[in-house]
Design an enzyme around this catalytic site. Structure first.
Site, PDB file in Angstrom:
ATOM      1  N   CYS A   1       0.833  -1.211   0.000  1.00  0.00           N
ATOM      2  CA  CYS A   1       0.000   0.000   0.000  1.00  0.00           C
ATOM      3  C   CYS A   1       0.869   1.262   0.000  1.00  0.00           C
ATOM      4  O   CYS A   1       0.423   2.318  -0.442  1.00  0.00           O
ATOM      5  CB  CYS A   1      -0.904   0.048   1.228  1.00  0.00           C
ATOM      6  SG  CYS A   1      -1.498  -1.548   1.802  1.00  0.00           S
TER       7      CYS A   1
ATOM      8  N   ASP B   1      -4.972   2.485   4.942  1.00  0.00           N
ATOM      9  CA  ASP B   1      -6.219   2.980   5.526  1.00  0.00           C
ATOM     10  C   ASP B   1      -6.133   4.262   6.367  1.00  0.00           C
ATOM     11  O   ASP B   1      -6.847   5.231   6.126  1.00  0.00           O
ATOM     12  CB  ASP B   1      -6.821   1.910   6.438  1.00  0.00           C
ATOM     13  CG  ASP B   1      -7.106   0.610   5.712  1.00  0.00           C
ATOM     14  OD1 ASP B   1      -6.745   0.483   4.527  1.00  0.00           O
ATOM     15  OD2 ASP B   1      -7.687  -0.286   6.339  1.00  0.00           O
TER      16      ASP B   1
ATOM     17  N   GLU C   1      -8.885  -4.030  14.835  1.00  0.00           N
ATOM     18  CA  GLU C   1      -9.872  -4.693  13.976  1.00  0.00           C
ATOM     19  C   GLU C   1      -9.919  -6.166  14.325  1.00  0.00           C
ATOM     20  O   GLU C   1      -8.872  -6.816  14.421  1.00  0.00           O
ATOM     21  CB  GLU C   1      -9.477  -4.548  12.501  1.00  0.00           C
ATOM     22  CG  GLU C   1      -9.733  -3.166  11.963  1.00  0.00           C
ATOM     23  CD  GLU C   1      -9.416  -3.054  10.482  1.00  0.00           C
ATOM     24  OE1 GLU C   1      -8.870  -4.004   9.898  1.00  0.00           O
ATOM     25  OE2 GLU C   1      -9.708  -2.002   9.914  1.00  0.00           O
TER      26      GLU C   1
ATOM     27  N   SER D   1     -12.754  -5.108   9.884  1.00  0.00           N
ATOM     28  CA  SER D   1     -12.124  -4.621   8.658  1.00  0.00           C
ATOM     29  C   SER D   1     -13.141  -4.117   7.660  1.00  0.00           C
ATOM     30  O   SER D   1     -14.278  -4.578   7.601  1.00  0.00           O
ATOM     31  CB  SER D   1     -11.349  -5.768   8.042  1.00  0.00           C
ATOM     32  OG  SER D   1     -11.112  -5.535   6.694  1.00  0.00           O
TER      33      SER D   1
HETATM   34 FE1  FES Z   1      -3.264  -1.215   3.227  1.00  0.00          FE
HETATM   35 FE2  FES Z   1      -5.558  -2.525   2.796  1.00  0.00          FE
HETATM   36  S1  FES Z   1      -4.933  -0.598   2.015  1.00  0.00           S
HETATM   37  S2  FES Z   1      -3.932  -3.097   4.170  1.00  0.00           S
END
Ligand code: FES
Length: 579
Positions: free
Chosen positions: A68, A142, A468, A493
């Site tokens: 990410c 996120d 989470e 999540s």
């Molecule tokens: Fe990084 Fe889902 S956007 S774990």
């Protein structure tokens, strides 16, 4: 010489507008010659550049070990080159971050939500302390997006966000289907209950993440990127340009032009983050079937902007907004499929024409949302990714705000309609997620009678960090345990689906009624009337609460020790600057 920050509209001696309103504190006169010496050492070429050029902080949430975010330094380099081309000075820096997919297990996930605050604190600190005139932030995973925007709202200097973009879908050789990160979590449940073998499991894990980018469904990262795009904080298309695509690289170049517009027109984050733009974000999130984590993050953004968005606004918007996006976790497609038909700009164009979005609001381009998306492709009636209003996936948005004897301060569920609308079952109580996972691994969660799994002491202060319950919720799905629901004062999540309720407030650690549930108590989740109730008399609840003793905090030192003392409740965004 006056070295205080200049006002918008002030001019240099030669009559040109002062765009370096904050760095001028350092760069005019000789009050701070040491600072000037250091800036020369870092590449400022001459006196004129020192005195006149705006200094733009370029904050990437870059680190390695997570697809990410690992490509964000490259995006930052492109932004810096483009900022320099504009005749500005770009200063790169980066913040910490953590990946929600990697921060698993007993300790890791407790740092996830807390990382949002550290990202905000970090960018605020560097921007203000280093006297940057503007900021371009490049988040990926996120918590990065709300963290960057909370920092923007604190320093309130012209700012733009560039989302890192989505990952491509993976391909499993053995199953033949597209893979996402949730395929991995769900296959673990399938393996545990003998529905797939280890070879298939290994193939899924090996191929689920084929390159850089945030998780590709409408999980938290894409939900937040989309919501912040419709609020005008990014260039149009930012949330749907795939990671590593030419479109994403062009966005990095265009962001430098846009930051010039923001500086010249004095467009600041608090001009863009308003009650009206938050409403747009909530509408788009509902139409996309976005993640429940967005409730926490938009509340936190609202709080930081001194606005009064409440948890009930999410219910109000969900009630009037149909789910139109046939995108994972409960639909068929991924963000990259949406990109192929025009991406979020085309969705916005459609929702504006339908009267669901307010297109008149200003954005970082200096134009309105409606002007930004005017030339986006119109959604074709033949495509199946964004449904027409006449044939929605579901007539109401997926987020449900539940209240009741178990959640007097509210709770959040994501109801897609597939799981049914009410669920009543007997409580089985776990004081942390690991106990439940252990029960799963022993085959001790049996689908013999309706069961409500209660995971508690996992809230913002109790977890700490509101971890989470990702593994538990995914195991439920993977094992296909249809008569088992899960409720928690933690989070779950953005990739989760099923009868799952989180964010229960007050949390157990702070004496919420979830703390006094016992095995065998009957609980009802009612998504028709938005209720979460423990079937006990008021007297019994009061009696048990009077006997409850607050356990000591799990962590007393270090960053989590600070966090669990400062953090507020989930129904107000779980922020740490509540003073
Ligand atoms: Fe990084 Fe889902 S956007 S774990």
């Amino acid at each position: 010489i006056d070295t205080s920050p200049r006002n918008f509209g002030d001019k240099h001696e030669d009559g040109t507008p002062i765009l370096n309103r904050y760095s001028t504190v350092l760069t005019n006169g000789y009050d701070y010659p040491g600072a000037q010496a250091m800036l020369y050492a870092e590449g400022i070429k001459n006196k004129e550049d020192m005195v006149k050029k705006p200094q733009v902080g370029i904050a990437s949430v870059w680190w390695e070990g997570n697809p990410c975010n690992s490509h964000l330094l490259e995006l930052g380099n492109k932004v810096k080159a483009a900022v320099d081309k504009q005749g500005f000075i770009g200063w790169q820096f980066n913040t910490i971050g953590v990946s929600d997919a990697v921060t698993q297990g007993n300790e890791g996930m407790r740092f996830s939500l807390q990382s949002r605050e550290i990202i905000a604190d970090s960018i605020e600190t560097v921007t203000v302390a280093q006297h940057h005139d503007a900021n371009i932030s490049i988040p990926g995973c996120d918590k990065n997006m709300p963290g960057c925007v909370m920092a923007m709202l604190r320093h309130n200097r012209p700012s733009i966000m560039i989302y890192g973009g989505s990952i491509q879908p993976g391909k499993s050789k053995l199953t033949g289907g597209d893979l996402s990160i949730s395929s991995c979590f769900e296959s673990a449940g399938a393996l545990m209950y003998g529905k797939i073998n280890e070879e298939t499991m290994d193939d899924i894990v090996r191929h689920a993440c084929p390159g850089p980018g945030g998780c590709g469904g409408m999980y938290t990262a894409n939900t937040m990127a989309s919501g912040l795009e419709v609020m005008g904080l990014t260039l149009p298309g930012s949330s749907s340009f795939p990671a590593g695509s030419p479109a994403k690289f062009r966005e990095c170049e265009n962001a430098a032009e846009a930051i010039r517009v923001c500086l010249e027109k004095d467009i600041k984050p608090r001009d863009l983050v308003t009650k009206e733009s938050l409403e747009n974000a909530l509408v788009l999130t509902a139409a996309l079937g976005g993640s429940t984590n967005s409730v926490l993050h938009f509340l936190a953004i609202s709080h930081t902007a001194d606005l009064n968005l409440t948890i009930d606004d999410f219910q109000r918007v969900a009630d009037k907004t149909p789910i139109l996006a046939n995108i994972k976790p409960f639909g068929k497609y991924m963000m990259n499929d949406l990109y192929e038909i025009g991406g979020i700009p085309s969705v916005c164009k459609f929702l504006i024409s339908a009267g669901l979005l307010n297109g008149t609001l200003m954005t970082v381009t200096g134009k309105t949302l409606e002007q930004n998306v005017a030339n986006a492709p119109t959604l074709e009636p033949t495509q199946d990714i964004i449904r027409p209003l006449s044939d929605p996936i579901q007539p109401k948005g997926p987020i449900r705000i539940l209240y009741g004897s178990l959640a007097p301060g509210g709770a959040v569920a994501k109801i897609t309609g597939k799981e049914g609308e009410t669920f009543t079952g007997k409580a089985r109580v776990f004081d942390r997620e690991e106990q439940l996972i252990h029960a799963f691994t022993q085959g001790d969660v049996k689908p013999t009678e309706n069961t409500v799994l209660v995971i508690r002491y996992e809230g913002p202060a109790g977890g700490p960090g509101m971890p989470e319950q990702l593994k538990s919720s995914a195991l439920l799905i993977g094992a296909n345990l249809k008569n088992v629901a899960l409720i928690t004062d933690g989070r779950y999540s953005g990739a989760s689906h099923g009868f799952i309720v989180g964010h229960i407030t007050p949390e157990a650690q702070r004496g919420g009624p979830i703390a006094i549930v016992k095995d065998g108590d009957v609980i009802t989740i009612d998504a028709v009337n938005n209720k979460l109730d423990l079937h006990l008399s008021d007297q019994e609840i009061a009696q048990r609460l009077s006997e409850w003793k607050q356990p000591p905090l799990r962590v007393n030192r270090g960053t989590l020790g600070k966090y669990c003392r400062l953090v507020g409740d989930a129904s107000h965004g779980a922020v740490t600057d509540l003073f």
